[in-house]
Every structure is written in C-alpha cells, then in structure tokens.
Scaffold this motif. Structure first.
Motif, PDB file in Angstrom:
ATOM      1  N   VAL A   6       0.844  -1.197   0.000  1.00 19.80           N
ATOM      2  CA  VAL A   6       0.000   0.000   0.000  1.00 19.80           C
ATOM      3  C   VAL A   6       0.878   1.245   0.000  1.00 19.80           C
ATOM      4  O   VAL A   6       0.679   2.182  -0.803  1.00 19.80           O
ATOM      5  N   ARG A   7       1.850   1.285   0.889  1.00 23.14           N
ATOM      6  CA  ARG A   7       2.751   2.439   0.977  1.00 23.14           C
ATOM      7  C   ARG A   7       3.562   2.600  -0.311  1.00 23.14           C
ATOM      8  O   ARG A   7       3.829   3.714  -0.770  1.00 23.14           O
ATOM      9  N   GLN A   8       3.952   1.474  -0.873  1.00 17.55           N
ATOM     10  CA  GLN A   8       4.733   1.510  -2.112  1.00 17.55           C
ATOM     11  C   GLN A   8       3.921   2.134  -3.255  1.00 17.55           C
ATOM     12  O   GLN A   8       4.446   2.942  -4.032  1.00 17.55           O
ATOM     13  N   GLN A  12      12.856  -9.711   7.625  1.00 21.99           N
ATOM     14  CA  GLN A  12      13.277  -8.904   6.483  1.00 21.99           C
ATOM     15  C   GLN A  12      12.142  -8.019   5.966  1.00 21.99           C
ATOM     16  O   GLN A  12      12.360  -6.866   5.584  1.00 21.99           O
ATOM     17  N   ILE A  13      10.921  -8.561   5.947  1.00 20.20           N
ATOM     18  CA  ILE A  13       9.768  -7.752   5.546  1.00 20.20           C
ATOM     19  C   ILE A  13       9.617  -6.560   6.484  1.00 20.20           C
ATOM     20  O   ILE A  13       9.423  -5.418   6.058  1.00 20.20           O
ATOM     21  N   ASP A  33      12.013   1.846   4.855  1.00 22.31           N
ATOM     22  CA  ASP A  33      11.422   2.606   3.747  1.00 22.31           C
ATOM     23  C   ASP A  33      10.319   3.559   4.197  1.00 22.31           C
ATOM     24  O   ASP A  33      10.118   4.621   3.583  1.00 22.31           O
ATOM     25  N   TYR A  34       9.613   3.173   5.263  1.00 30.28           N
ATOM     26  CA  TYR A  34       8.485   3.985   5.741  1.00 30.28           C
ATOM     27  C   TYR A  34       8.517   4.007   7.268  1.00 30.28           C
ATOM     28  O   TYR A  34       7.708   3.380   7.934  1.00 30.28           O
ATOM     29  N   TYR A  35       9.482   4.760   7.766  1.00 31.20           N
ATOM     30  CA  TYR A  35       9.752   4.741   9.217  1.00 31.20           C
ATOM     31  C   TYR A  35       8.551   5.157  10.052  1.00 31.20           C
ATOM     32  O   TYR A  35       8.397   4.737  11.196  1.00 31.20           O
ATOM     33  N   ASP A  36       7.670   5.975   9.469  1.00 33.81           N
ATOM     34  CA  ASP A  36       6.521   6.443  10.243  1.00 33.81           C
ATOM     35  C   ASP A  36       5.523   5.335  10.570  1.00 33.81           C
ATOM     36  O   ASP A  36       4.571   5.554  11.318  1.00 33.81           O
ATOM     37  N   VAL A  37       5.751   4.138  10.018  1.00 35.11           N
ATOM     38  CA  VAL A  37       4.891   3.012  10.413  1.00 35.11           C
ATOM     39  C   VAL A  37       4.948   2.803  11.914  1.00 35.11           C
ATOM     40  O   VAL A  37       3.976   2.372  12.541  1.00 35.11           O
TER      41      VAL A  37
END
Length: 398
Positions: free
Chosen positions: A168-170, A297-298, A305-309
């Motif tokens: 989704v973020r990608q 790894q996931i 890539d999306y630290y705000d997660v």
C-alpha cells in the motif's frame, strides 16, 4: 510459567520405601508426596558466595523452606539462571542428610530450595521454550544475532499484513494514490467478514473508506476485511479477482527481496478454509507460509522505507467511524509486558489456530541499534520476545 500444583499422593507407602544412596535418602522429588506424612528438618544452614546455577535436567523442584510445598518445577523454567546464596542441609525423618541450595531467579520473583544434584554451576544458556521459530535482527547491520529454526516456513497469521501494508505504501510512494484515495468496500463478502465473530473487528458501515482509514484499521486493529480491500485497491480493482492478482504481487515482492522461504495465498493472513465462506479463497495451499527470518526482512524493509509506520504501530487504541481500534501489542507503554528500557514501538501481532500466537516486535535500547524480533507459534509471545530482546542487549549483540 505454569507451576505444577501440589498433589496429595496415594502412593506414600511405596514412595517412603524408595531411598537413594547418593545423598537424598528421600523419595524422588518428581513423585507426589503427602506433606502431612513426610517431615523434613533443617540440620544446618551456611551462607555462600552468590553463585549462578541452572537446571541439570528437566527433573527437579524448587521447594518452600519447610519442604512441604512445591514453589516451581525446573522443567517450567528451562532457561532460568538460579542464584544460590545459602547451603542448607535437610533431613527426612528416618533418612539421610541432603544438601540443598537456597536459590532465587534473576528477577527475584521465584525463590526457594533445590536439591544440589538437580542443578549445575553456571548461567543458563539462553533459549526460547515455546516459539517454534524465532529470530532477532539488527536493523542497522541487517545481521541475525540470534535464531531458532529461523528458516523454516510456518503459518504467520496476521503478521502477513506487514507485506500487504508495505505494498500500500509503495503504491502511494510511486504516485498511484494518496492517503485520501477512496477504497471500494461495498463487497458483500467483506462486509460479512467484518461482522464475523471470529475474524471480524472493523465493520464496513460504508461503501468506501480512505486508504488511510483502512491502513490504520489493518495495522492497529488487524482488520482482515480492511487488509483484503486494500490489497484489491493496490491491484487496481475491487473484486475477488483483484484479490488474487494482489497475492501474486505479494509473492513477486518477496522474490524481489530474495525471500526464499515465503509463499503467500492470503492478503490478510487468514487461512483458505476460513476465507472460503466470504468468497476470498484462491485455492492452493491453505496458509501463508513464511519463515521467521523472512518475516524479519519484511519488517526491516517496512521500517527502513516507511519509518513512520512505527508512529502508527505504537497507537494503543483509537476511534474510527465510531468504532474502537485496539492494538494487541502488549509490550507498548502501559501494557502488561512493557519494559521502559526496551523502548518497544511496534510492530504486529497475529493469531490463528494453525499459526498459533505470532509477534513481530521492534525497539531500540539507548546506546544500541534498533532490533526486530520475530516469534512464531509461541505460547508466551510477549514474555519470550522480552526475554529475547533483553538477551540481545545484555550480550551487546546489537
């Protein structure tokens, strides 16, 4: 840990006749003994320099001071280091003297007396009793610092949503949509799923929600219907056919990352036999099968890539569309397994009957690297995650 209850035995006569030439002269401690019939007296007590011991075998009991009640079994504390501070000689009426150690675990929550031949000198080697697969990963170096059957694929339940939400973020990052994009949630099967007593949680009361709304519902509440709807949106549609297309995208992403022990058949982590009543079974294998190492790894890709997660994953509860989203991560501040020094701020829980309890945790202790831990099919997922994190940091492995 579960403590074996003290049972009154009916075999006292036989047990009393059993003696050991190597020291106890008592009935085996693994047998049940009638406390009213067996008397122990303390012959002598002497202090000793505090020394670490751990279990010699799965046999053995920690007793109270009068030797009338089992405080704990050594089998129930397989990786505990016991610290001895006193030597105590006890004698059973009609028996010989036996040497015991007065011991206490490191946290001071369990203490008592153990026969010296049930323990051996030294700190206990670290391990996880319940997790069938586990790993600890240094996020900075991408190095595995501890593992247990980490490359064996296993069902991972709702941990699967990390891959779904990453994609989704990608899509948003690639310009394919925004947080405010509308996702079609009119499918009758998804609405039925949201109301299901076992697999529901967030009910679709509208025919569309924003990407942001469903993202939070899937991440925090672990909403299955939200994850499936988002997957269809990523794949470009709003029907089960796009669900199947999205699952192909999940597997393609795993291949891109070189995850050789990952296979996806579900956007939510639900098994195929559970999805069938809602129209979302795609056939083939019953469950997502992913190794602990691949899960780590996931999670690492997601965080990097999306630290705000982590900001969203640390939300303990919130209201959305008049419904409460509840985060089941019990290592967050204020929760039962919270430990301030570990600074846990994510990431995802999961449970189905085939997968058992699963948990991806992450945090960064001051002065150390951030770590990701994964435990799969773990009866005590938060206790063992906390133990694993403390071990990694105590040993300066990250």
């Amino acid at each position: 840990m579960k403590i074996t209850k003290w049972l009154r035995a009916t075999v006292i006569a036989c047990a009393t006749a059993l003696t050991f030439g190597i020291g106890l002269g008592f009935v085996s401690q693994s047998a049940s003994v009638d406390a009213a019939a067996v008397k122990y007296t303390t012959v002598s007590t002497s202090t000793m320099k505090k020394a670490p011991y751990h279990k010699k075998s799965t046999t053995g009991v920690i007793w109270n001071a009068s030797h009338t009640k089992k405080v704990a079994t050594l089998k129930g504390y397989p990786y505990t280091t016991w610290y001895a501070t006193k030597k105590v000689v006890m004698k059973k009426t009609g028996g010989s003297n036996a040497l015991y150690y007065q011991v206490q675990n490191g946290s001071g929550t369990v203490s008592g007396y153990v026969w010296h031949n049930y323990v051996t000198p030294g700190k206990s080697p670290f391990g996880l009793k319940y997790a069938l697969g586990a790993v600890a990963l240094d996020v900075n170096t991408n190095g595995v610092v501890w593992s247990k059957s980490a490359n064996t694929p296993r069902p991972i339940a709702s941990i699967s949503k990390l891959m779904t939400l990453y994609l989704v973020r990608q899509k948003i990052s690639n310009g394919g949509g925004t947080w405010n994009s509308k996702v079609d949630t009119s499918n009758a099967g998804l609405k039925k799923l949201g109301k299901d007593k076992d697999f529901g949680g967030f009910k679709f009361t509208k025919n569309s929600y924003t990407v942001r709304d469903l993202y939070l519902a899937a991440l925090i509440e672990s909403s299955n219907n939200s994850a499936i709807a988002l997957g269809q949106w990523v794949a470009g549609g709003s029907t089960p056919a796009y669900n199947k297309k999205f699952i192909s995208m999940m597997n393609a992403q795993a291949k891109t990352w070189g995850l050789d022990n990952s296979s996806f058949v579900s956007a939510s982590g639900m098994e195929q036999n559970s999805l069938k009543p809602f129209g979302y079974s795609i056939g083939g294998a019953n469950a997502n099968m992913v190794s602990a190492a691949d899960v780590a790894q996931i999670a690492r890709h997601f965080i990097n890539d999306y630290y705000d997660v982590l900001t969203d994953a640390s939300v303990k509860s919130m209201s959305l569309d008049g419904q409460k989203l509840y985060n089941y991560n019990n290592m967050l501040p204020g929760r039962k397994y919270y430990q301030k020094s570990l600074n846990v701020d994510g990431l995802k829980t999961g449970y189905t009957v085939p997968a058992g309890y699963c948990f991806v945790g992450t945090g960064r202790k001051s002065g150390h690297d951030r770590i990701i831990t994964v435990v799969l099919h773990d009866e005590n997922e938060f206790t063992e995650t906390r133990s694993l994190m403390n071990y990694v940091y105590d040993k300066n492995l990250a």
